[in-house]
Design a protein around this motif. Structure first.
Motif, short mmCIF file in Angstrom:
data_model
loop_
_atom_site.label_atom_id
_atom_site.label_comp_id
_atom_site.label_asym_id
_atom_site.label_seq_id
_atom_site.Cartn_x
_atom_site.Cartn_y
_atom_site.Cartn_z
N SER A 31 -3.64 -8.25 6.50
CA SER A 31 -3.29 -6.48 5.20
C SER A 31 -3.13 -5.83 5.52
O SER A 31 -4.03 -5.43 6.95
CB SER A 31 -5.03 -6.92 5.12
OG SER A 31 -5.61 -8.67 4.87
N LYS A 32 -3.16 -4.84 4.65
CA LYS A 32 -2.71 -3.54 4.74
C LYS A 32 -2.81 -3.00 3.71
O LYS A 32 -3.03 -3.86 2.75
CB LYS A 32 -1.63 -3.47 5.18
CG LYS A 32 -0.67 -4.29 4.79
CD LYS A 32 1.17 -3.97 5.19
CE LYS A 32 2.14 -4.80 4.93
NZ LYS A 32 1.23 -6.46 5.52
N GLN A 33 -3.42 -1.31 3.22
CA GLN A 33 -3.44 -1.01 2.45
C GLN A 33 -1.99 -0.87 1.57
O GLN A 33 -1.16 -0.74 1.65
CB GLN A 33 -4.06 0.73 2.50
CG GLN A 33 -4.34 1.55 1.62
CD GLN A 33 -4.88 3.02 1.95
OE1 GLN A 33 -5.42 3.19 2.73
NE2 GLN A 33 -5.30 3.68 1.32
N ALA A 34 -2.77 -0.71 -0.03
CA ALA A 34 -0.89 -0.47 -0.95
C ALA A 34 -0.89 0.75 -0.82
O ALA A 34 -1.74 1.45 -0.67
CB ALA A 34 -1.39 -1.24 -2.03
N PRO A 35 0.55 0.83 -1.13
CA PRO A 35 0.61 2.12 -1.16
C PRO A 35 0.55 2.39 -2.53
O PRO A 35 0.06 4.22 -2.89
CB PRO A 35 2.78 1.96 -1.99
CG PRO A 35 2.70 0.88 -0.57
CD PRO A 35 1.47 -0.08 -1.35
N GLU A 36 0.08 2.15 -3.60
CA GLU A 36 -0.92 2.58 -5.29
C GLU A 36 -1.87 1.83 -5.08
O GLU A 36 -1.69 0.93 -4.97
CB GLU A 36 0.62 2.81 -5.77
CG GLU A 36 2.30 3.73 -5.78
CD GLU A 36 2.79 3.80 -6.67
OE1 GLU A 36 2.84 3.42 -7.83
OE2 GLU A 36 3.95 4.35 -6.41
N GLY A 37 -2.71 2.16 -5.89
CA GLY A 37 -3.37 1.83 -6.44
C GLY A 37 -5.13 1.01 -5.54
O GLY A 37 -5.72 0.13 -5.94
N SER A 38 -4.73 1.51 -3.94
CA SER A 38 -5.62 0.92 -3.20
C SER A 38 -6.93 0.47 -4.29
O SER A 38 -7.92 1.69 -4.20
CB SER A 38 -4.65 1.52 -2.15
OG SER A 38 -5.97 0.74 -1.02
N MET A 39 -7.93 -0.31 -3.97
CA MET A 39 -9.40 -0.21 -3.86
C MET A 39 -9.81 0.26 -2.91
O MET A 39 -11.24 0.60 -3.23
CB MET A 39 -9.33 -1.75 -2.82
CG MET A 39 -11.05 -2.18 -3.32
SD MET A 39 -12.01 -4.12 -2.53
CE MET A 39 -11.12 -3.37 -0.65
N PHE A 40 -9.42 0.63 -1.97
CA PHE A 40 -9.55 1.63 -0.74
C PHE A 40 -9.88 3.60 -1.39
O PHE A 40 -10.76 3.64 -0.54
CB PHE A 40 -8.70 2.10 0.65
CG PHE A 40 -8.75 0.57 1.39
CD1 PHE A 40 -9.75 -0.79 1.34
CD2 PHE A 40 -8.01 0.32 2.28
CE1 PHE A 40 -9.82 -1.24 2.54
CE2 PHE A 40 -7.48 -1.04 3.13
CZ PHE A 40 -8.80 -1.47 3.17
#
Length: 353
Positions: free
Chosen positions: A233-242
């Motif tokens: 897993s890794k942070q999405a470039p756009e629209g991340s849940m984080f």
């Protein structure tokens, strides 16, 4: 950079540097919450060799690695004397190494761990879901009365007068499989549990990222989210849940770091011929997932004392991957996807969070 255009070279490069960048991010996040974060030395089962992280606005300080409720690969049958001895000894080892949260997600787990911590209740935070009596089952999900009854059954089964965290287990695809009425009922009973002192803090377990993003903004009862965060897993470039978790100061507990054992040569079998290599892989995975600044704790299932010691050791190791480690890690996680059991193929959807 779009998700589709990430190349192998970029992945290796990013994997090699992810720990450094995440450490910076964690530092910034830590500065933002510095006034709110309690002294970790005052948390339960504090150990100077363990790292502690703030669980969002609950202000609980949890060990960076905790213990999940599943006990896959234990040789002893559930409820046997050998099984009970194993769970007591493993939890005692956890607390000795500074691991201070247990997450039980189904009825048998609540019973087993409630018994295992007897006499040491104040040494560990206990979070649970009495899953067979919650929002996945219409018999319980469709009335406030039955949901309250189910939770109180769980407390009684675990020998508890309260939970530190009640996190209701929703359907994985919450927005599609739980009705709005069921969601509203779940939120109402979480509110009741906290106001009555039957739960110190409340949240939900779900695999529905778009729903999580909307729900943490809508429902203040969601102080904690329990959701997948794997070795890949890794942070999405756009629209991340984080972004939503950070905005609303919601704690995140990550399940399935080892993808149901698929990352290991032995598929998670303890004391196998590949134990030493599997232990090293486990530490690499934990080093990787702990680079995520939004993740409070990873909760792998730990079935032996050696696995507890190995997890604690991973917390002390450096986070940064060398170029050689990054290349090896890429191959390991590629094999992990290839080895996923049919009923865990959905984890592929958690590569970008």
């Amino acid at each position: 950079m779009t998700q589709e255009r990430v190349t192998r070279r970029e992945f290796v490069r990013d994997s090699a540097t992810v720990a450094t960048g995440a450490a910076v991010g964690a530092s910034v996040a830590g500065q933002a919450n510095a006034a709110e974060a309690p002294d970790p030395k005052k948390t339960r089962s504090y150990n100077e060799n363990m790292e502690y992280r703030r669980l969002g606005r609950t202000n609980l300080m949890l060990s960076a690695v905790c213990i999940g409720g599943h006990w896959k690969k234990i040789a002893h049958g559930y409820g046997s004397d050998e099984f009970k001895k194993n769970r007591r000894e493993v939890l005692a080892a956890c607390m000795d190494h500074g691991i201070n949260y247990i997450d039980a997600c189904w009825d048998q787990e609540v019973i087993a761990y409630g018994e295992a911590i007897r006499g040491r209740r104040d040494d560990i935070f206990f979070g649970f879901s009495f899953g067979a009596h919650e929002s996945r089952f219409p018999k319980w999900a469709r009335s406030v009365k039955t949901m309250k009854e189910g939770y109180e059954m769980g407390l009684k089964a675990g020998g508890l007068d309260h939970a530190d965290l009640w996190r209701i287990t929703m359907h994985e695809q919450t927005a599609r499989r739980n009705t709005q009425e069921e969601i509203d009922i779940a939120v109402e009973v979480l509110d009741w549990a906290k106001k009555t002192g039957k739960a110190r803090f409340t949240g939900m377990s779900t695999h529905d990222r778009p729903w999580i993003t909307e729900a943490v903004a809508k429902y203040p009862q969601l102080e904690v989210i329990v959701t997948p965060y794997t070795a890949k897993s890794k942070q999405a470039p756009e629209g991340s849940m984080f972004e939503a978790l950070e905005k609303h100061d919601v704690g995140m507990i990550g399940i399935k770091p080892f993808a149901s054992g698929s990352v290991f040569k032995s598929r998670g079998q303890p004391d196998s011929a590949t134990k030493d290599e599997d232990d090293e892989i486990a530490r690499m995975v934990l080093r990787y997932v702990l680079c995520c600044p939004q993740l409070t704790a990873a909760i792998p299932g730990l079935v032996t004392i050696d696995q507890v010691k190995n997890a604690a050791k991973a917390v002390q190791e450096r986070r940064e991957f060398t170029q050689a480690e990054a290349e090896r890690y890429e191959e390991l996680t590629k094999d992990m996807w290839d080895n996923l059991p049919r009923d865990y193929q959905w984890l592929r959807q958690w590569e970008w969070v």
